[in-house]
Design a protein around this motif. Sequence first.
Motif, PDB file in Angstrom:
ATOM      1  N   ILE A 199      -1.333   7.107  -6.096  1.00  0.00           N
ATOM      2  CA  ILE A 199      -2.169   7.301  -5.103  1.00  0.00           C
ATOM      3  C   ILE A 199      -1.966   8.828  -4.809  1.00  0.00           C
ATOM      4  O   ILE A 199      -3.524   9.005  -5.197  1.00  0.00           O
ATOM      5  N   LEU A 200      -1.289   9.255  -4.157  1.00  0.00           N
ATOM      6  CA  LEU A 200      -1.204  10.482  -3.329  1.00  0.00           C
ATOM      7  C   LEU A 200      -0.849  11.580  -4.823  1.00  0.00           C
ATOM      8  O   LEU A 200      -1.237  13.125  -4.501  1.00  0.00           O
ATOM      9  N   ASP A 201      -0.704  11.105  -5.712  1.00  0.00           N
ATOM     10  CA  ASP A 201      -0.862  12.011  -7.148  1.00  0.00           C
ATOM     11  C   ASP A 201      -1.812  11.971  -7.745  1.00  0.00           C
ATOM     12  O   ASP A 201      -1.175  11.904  -9.468  1.00  0.00           O
ATOM     13  N   SER A 202      -3.111  11.142  -7.402  1.00  0.00           N
ATOM     14  CA  SER A 202      -4.417  10.743  -8.171  1.00  0.00           C
ATOM     15  C   SER A 202      -4.962  11.578  -7.164  1.00  0.00           C
ATOM     16  O   SER A 202      -5.236  12.040  -6.901  1.00  0.00           O
ATOM     17  N   THR A 203      -6.849  11.107  -8.162  1.00  0.00           N
ATOM     18  CA  THR A 203      -8.076  11.501  -7.985  1.00  0.00           C
ATOM     19  C   THR A 203      -8.691   9.679  -6.981  1.00  0.00           C
ATOM     20  O   THR A 203      -9.936  10.176  -6.908  1.00  0.00           O
ATOM     21  N   SER A 204      -8.118   9.854  -6.280  1.00  0.00           N
ATOM     22  CA  SER A 204      -7.965   8.603  -5.479  1.00  0.00           C
ATOM     23  C   SER A 204      -9.571   8.611  -4.674  1.00  0.00           C
ATOM     24  O   SER A 204      -9.280   9.599  -3.684  1.00  0.00           O
ATOM     25  N   LEU A 205     -10.332   7.087  -4.536  1.00  0.00           N
ATOM     26  CA  LEU A 205     -11.147   7.877  -3.403  1.00  0.00           C
ATOM     27  C   LEU A 205     -11.428   6.201  -2.213  1.00  0.00           C
ATOM     28  O   LEU A 205     -12.836   6.819  -2.184  1.00  0.00           O
ATOM     29  N   MET A 227       0.933  -1.080   0.535  1.00  0.00           N
ATOM     30  CA  MET A 227      -0.266   0.064  -0.555  1.00  0.00           C
ATOM     31  C   MET A 227       0.654   1.040  -0.036  1.00  0.00           C
ATOM     32  O   MET A 227       0.775   2.335  -0.725  1.00  0.00           O
ATOM     33  N   ARG A 228       2.225   1.296   0.687  1.00  0.00           N
ATOM     34  CA  ARG A 228       2.792   2.937   0.579  1.00  0.00           C
ATOM     35  C   ARG A 228       3.295   2.435  -0.749  1.00  0.00           C
ATOM     36  O   ARG A 228       3.554   4.021  -0.781  1.00  0.00           O
ATOM     37  N   LEU A 229       3.743   1.170  -0.932  1.00  0.00           N
ATOM     38  CA  LEU A 229       4.576   1.523  -2.797  1.00  0.00           C
ATOM     39  C   LEU A 229       3.101   2.091  -3.504  1.00  0.00           C
ATOM     40  O   LEU A 229       4.004   3.739  -3.865  1.00  0.00           O
ATOM     41  N   LEU A 230       2.707   2.344  -3.328  1.00  0.00           N
ATOM     42  CA  LEU A 230       1.108   2.784  -4.149  1.00  0.00           C
ATOM     43  C   LEU A 230       1.157   4.126  -3.736  1.00  0.00           C
ATOM     44  O   LEU A 230       0.759   4.786  -4.593  1.00  0.00           O
ATOM     45  N   ALA A 231       0.837   4.175  -2.747  1.00  0.00           N
ATOM     46  CA  ALA A 231       0.422   5.358  -2.370  1.00  0.00           C
ATOM     47  C   ALA A 231       1.630   6.639  -3.126  1.00  0.00           C
ATOM     48  O   ALA A 231       1.221   7.923  -3.481  1.00  0.00           O
ATOM     49  N   ASP A 232       2.924   5.841  -2.300  1.00  0.00           N
ATOM     50  CA  ASP A 232       3.694   7.086  -2.895  1.00  0.00           C
ATOM     51  C   ASP A 232       3.841   7.377  -4.465  1.00  0.00           C
ATOM     52  O   ASP A 232       4.401   8.234  -4.638  1.00  0.00           O
ATOM     53  N   GLU A 233       3.621   6.044  -5.586  1.00  0.00           N
ATOM     54  CA  GLU A 233       4.429   6.427  -6.764  1.00  0.00           C
ATOM     55  C   GLU A 233       2.873   6.478  -7.315  1.00  0.00           C
ATOM     56  O   GLU A 233       2.644   6.673  -8.862  1.00  0.00           O
TER      57      GLU A 233
END
Length: 338
Positions: free
Chosen positions: A74-80, A66-72
Amino acid sequence: MPRYAFEDFTPGATRMLGPTIVTKEALLAFAREYDAQPFHVDEVAAKDSFIGTLIASGWHTCSINMRLLADEVILDSTSLGSPGIEEVKWLKPVRPGDALRSRMTILESRPSASRPSLGLVRFQFEMLNQEDETVFAQKNWIMFGRRDAEPVRGAGRGVLSAAAAAMPDQAPERELPHISSNPFFEDLVIGETEELGSHTFTPDDIVGFARQFDPQRFHVDAEAAKDSLFGGLCASGWHTASVWMKQMVGYRDRIRAYALAHGGRPARLGPSPGFSNLKWLKPVYAGDTITYRTTVSSKRASASRPGWGLVFHHNTGTNQHGEEVFAFDGMVFWERRA
């Protein structure tokens, strides 16, 4: 504007996330807090365990992904957020010093039928170690806002339930008599339910976990969360799941202590090969108290591990309003009577 919106996730596309190093200190810290089984927290005891060496908690591996996905991404996306996880397989142990990368593949995408401002994307993750061995695999859906749509705010309870409804049906929970005080594989009765314990999610708990593994704004910033889909600070789904594991370990520790106090030998549990059908049905907000339960759904003797059986269990978390917020189907190796 965020770099990634729903339209940017093209089915068939693949990219590699990471790497990250699993330090011994981080492995032990997670396990001591959420999954303090001997093969996760004690090098000496781990030598006599099912695996024979110190290994990471499977829930820690999920959180690292989850952290790898967030950093690369999710954190620069429109994730809901995500309504849940279709399947996780823990294929090989993760050990201290392992260098992990996650291969992300987009399997499919579809606009939401009920909310035209968002869509759902189905992902596959395969985590590889430094030997290019696959140690972990996961499939799940994530909700994303569409690029030119107005932000979706304050609909968290309803939208999660609707999205989770598209996943496979969960087994019904049943309250039945308690199992024996020190069950071996043979003693487990299919259909019986145990209450593992309860946990109140405080703001500090929620933010602390999320900063480490899932730093989306609705998990780390109470003010920003008010303007999000969920309308308030809520726990990462991996936090909710990790606390289930903590309650399970605490419950097993109480059984072990009872057995030893009465001259018995506690039955041992081995590792889990994985789980399926995990659903985050409603947000877990700051101040919510979640009660966790587990029900034995089936069992079978292990063909590959003499002296062990494989036990399947359905698990739930219910909030103080009686609403089910979390559910999944798991499996674990369980010691048989000698």
